[in-house]
Design an enzyme around this catalytic site. Structure first.
Site, mmCIF file in Angstrom:
data_model
loop_
_atom_site.group_PDB
_atom_site.id
_atom_site.type_symbol
_atom_site.label_atom_id
_atom_site.label_comp_id
_atom_site.label_asym_id
_atom_site.label_seq_id
_atom_site.Cartn_x
_atom_site.Cartn_y
_atom_site.Cartn_z
ATOM 1 N N GLY A 175 42.855 -12.928 50.557
ATOM 2 C CA GLY A 175 42.247 -12.839 51.892
ATOM 3 C C GLY A 175 42.951 -11.832 52.788
ATOM 4 O O GLY A 175 43.181 -12.103 53.957
ATOM 5 N N ARG A 176 43.287 -10.668 52.238
ATOM 6 C CA ARG A 176 44.094 -9.658 52.951
ATOM 7 C C ARG A 176 45.364 -10.279 53.531
ATOM 8 O O ARG A 176 45.791 -9.966 54.639
ATOM 9 C CB ARG A 176 43.276 -8.959 54.058
ATOM 10 C CG ARG A 176 42.120 -8.083 53.530
ATOM 11 C CD ARG A 176 41.566 -7.141 54.599
ATOM 12 N NE ARG A 176 41.081 -7.835 55.770
ATOM 13 C CZ ARG A 176 39.844 -8.326 55.914
ATOM 14 N NH1 ARG A 176 38.956 -8.133 54.947
ATOM 15 N NH2 ARG A 176 39.502 -8.964 56.996
ATOM 16 N N HIS A 224 45.869 -3.881 43.278
ATOM 17 C CA HIS A 224 44.807 -4.857 43.518
ATOM 18 C C HIS A 224 45.349 -6.094 44.214
ATOM 19 O O HIS A 224 46.300 -6.712 43.750
ATOM 20 C CB HIS A 224 44.160 -5.254 42.183
ATOM 21 C CG HIS A 224 42.868 -5.992 42.352
ATOM 22 N ND1 HIS A 224 41.674 -5.341 42.574
ATOM 23 C CD2 HIS A 224 42.583 -7.318 42.379
ATOM 24 C CE1 HIS A 224 40.706 -6.237 42.706
ATOM 25 N NE2 HIS A 224 41.229 -7.452 42.600
ATOM 26 N N SER A 225 44.713 -6.458 45.314
ATOM 27 C CA SER A 225 45.084 -7.666 46.041
ATOM 28 C C SER A 225 44.373 -8.854 45.415
ATOM 29 O O SER A 225 43.151 -8.825 45.245
ATOM 30 C CB SER A 225 44.651 -7.543 47.495
ATOM 31 O OG SER A 225 45.353 -6.477 48.098
ATOM 32 N N GLU A 226 45.157 -9.880 45.083
ATOM 33 C CA GLU A 226 44.550 -11.063 44.476
ATOM 34 C C GLU A 226 43.373 -11.555 45.311
ATOM 35 O O GLU A 226 43.458 -11.662 46.529
ATOM 36 C CB GLU A 226 45.573 -12.199 44.388
ATOM 37 C CG GLU A 226 44.966 -13.468 43.829
ATOM 38 C CD GLU A 226 45.958 -14.631 43.762
ATOM 39 O OE1 GLU A 226 46.856 -14.714 44.607
ATOM 40 O OE2 GLU A 226 45.800 -15.441 42.841
ATOM 41 N N CYS A 276 35.663 -7.452 45.009
ATOM 42 C CA CYS A 276 36.997 -7.368 44.392
ATOM 43 C C CYS A 276 36.956 -7.431 42.863
ATOM 44 O O CYS A 276 37.593 -6.626 42.188
ATOM 45 C CB CYS A 276 37.891 -8.482 44.911
ATOM 46 S SG CYS A 276 38.061 -8.459 46.690
ATOM 47 N N CYS A 314 32.312 -10.545 48.082
ATOM 48 C CA CYS A 314 33.120 -9.330 48.172
ATOM 49 C C CYS A 314 32.924 -8.551 46.870
ATOM 50 O O CYS A 314 32.189 -8.986 45.990
ATOM 51 C CB CYS A 314 34.596 -9.683 48.383
ATOM 52 S SG CYS A 314 35.298 -10.622 47.012
ATOM 53 N N ASP A 334 44.741 -7.705 58.699
ATOM 54 C CA ASP A 334 45.296 -7.304 57.403
ATOM 55 C C ASP A 334 46.792 -7.571 57.412
ATOM 56 O O ASP A 334 47.545 -6.858 58.076
ATOM 57 C CB ASP A 334 45.002 -5.826 57.133
ATOM 58 C CG ASP A 334 45.260 -5.462 55.674
ATOM 59 O OD1 ASP A 334 46.041 -6.180 55.000
ATOM 60 O OD2 ASP A 334 44.679 -4.466 55.204
ATOM 61 N N GLN A 362 35.605 -4.306 41.422
ATOM 62 C CA GLN A 362 36.566 -3.201 41.537
ATOM 63 C C GLN A 362 37.681 -3.329 40.505
ATOM 64 O O GLN A 362 38.107 -2.344 39.902
ATOM 65 C CB GLN A 362 37.192 -3.184 42.934
ATOM 66 C CG GLN A 362 36.258 -2.674 43.997
ATOM 67 C CD GLN A 362 37.022 -2.301 45.260
ATOM 68 O OE1 GLN A 362 37.917 -1.473 45.240
ATOM 69 N NE2 GLN A 362 36.675 -2.935 46.352
ATOM 70 N N ARG A 420 48.800 -7.641 54.726
ATOM 71 C CA ARG A 420 49.378 -7.300 53.422
ATOM 72 C C ARG A 420 50.538 -6.317 53.545
ATOM 73 O O ARG A 420 50.528 -5.450 54.399
ATOM 74 C CB ARG A 420 48.304 -6.662 52.525
ATOM 75 C CG ARG A 420 47.219 -7.625 52.134
ATOM 76 C CD ARG A 420 46.118 -6.960 51.353
ATOM 77 N NE ARG A 420 45.326 -6.055 52.169
ATOM 78 C CZ ARG A 420 44.237 -5.434 51.732
ATOM 79 N NH1 ARG A 420 43.834 -5.601 50.483
ATOM 80 N NH2 ARG A 420 43.560 -4.633 52.525
HETATM 81 ZN ZN ZN Z 1 37.444 -10.441 47.258
#
Ligand code: ZN
EC number: 3.5.4.25
Length: 201
Positions: free
Chosen positions: A95-96, A52-54, A68, A66, A128, A71, A130
């Site tokens: 933010g990716r 999981h991306s913060e 997030c 979003c 992106d 999810q 990341r």
């Molecule tokens: Zn988000």
């Protein structure tokens, strides 16, 4: 581990069930990543894993721009139902990968009609940015190299595979589109290779 140091671990009871929270310090970026584990993951041959991306706005403030937060919580729930698995929470992925300030600049542009990809491009930022070495190192710490990945994002799957992780299965994380995030989800599906069944067809 090359980039990470394991700092601390403790039990974390949640609304979804009991996890253990492990903190890893990233020596490159000075941030602390988190592994939230459920059950005896070292004995689970193909654990369910959410990388999981913060997303401060989605995860903490329940933003509807979003999906997030939804999810993340859905992943925690599925892992508990399954009895074992992990959430790897990557702290430099806001933010990716562009950071919170730039994410807000991109949101302001999106309110003028740009989509999530166009807004990053207009700011001269990567669409992106990341990277997933920290996720791969945390998995290595738990001696896991085969996972069932909870994601709609095929690029995330490929990134992990490049780092030597075997993705046995990609398990979609379905969320309910809202009026606020519909365009965002459509852009992720059309431009970023996300598989979002509700939006297909
Ligand atoms: Zn988000």
């Amino acid at each position: 581990m090359q980039f990470l140091t394991h700092n601390a671990s403790a039990r974390l009871p949640t609304q979804y069930g009991d996890f253990d929270l492990h903190v890893f310090h990233d020596n490159r970026t000075n941030v602390e990543h988190i592994a939230l584990t459920c059950g005896d993951i070292m004995r689970s041959p193909q654990p369910l894993v959410r990388v999981h991306s913060e997303c401060l706005t989605g995860d903490v403030f329940a933003s509807t721009r979003c999906d997030c937060g939804e999810q993340l919580h859905h992943a925690q729930q599925l892992i508990q139902e399954h009895g074992h698995g992990l959430v790897l929470y990557l702290k430099n992925h806001e933010g990716r990968g562009i950071g919170l300030s730039n994410k807000m600049r991109a949101y302001a542009l999106q309110d003028q009609g740009l989509d999530t990809v166009e807004a990053n491009e207009a700011l001269g930022l990567p669409v992106d940015g990341r990277s997933y070495e920290a996720a791969a190192e945390m998995l290595a710490f738990f001696e896991i190299n085969t996972v069932r990945l909870l994601t709609n994002n095929s690029a995330k799957r490929s990134a992990l595979e490049t780092l030597g992780i075997t993705v046995h299965q990609q398990v979609p994380l379905l969320t309910q589109p809202t009026a606020e995030n519909l365009k965002y989800l459509q852009t992720k599906s059309a431009k970023l290779g996300h598989i979002i069944p509700d939006l297909m067809g």
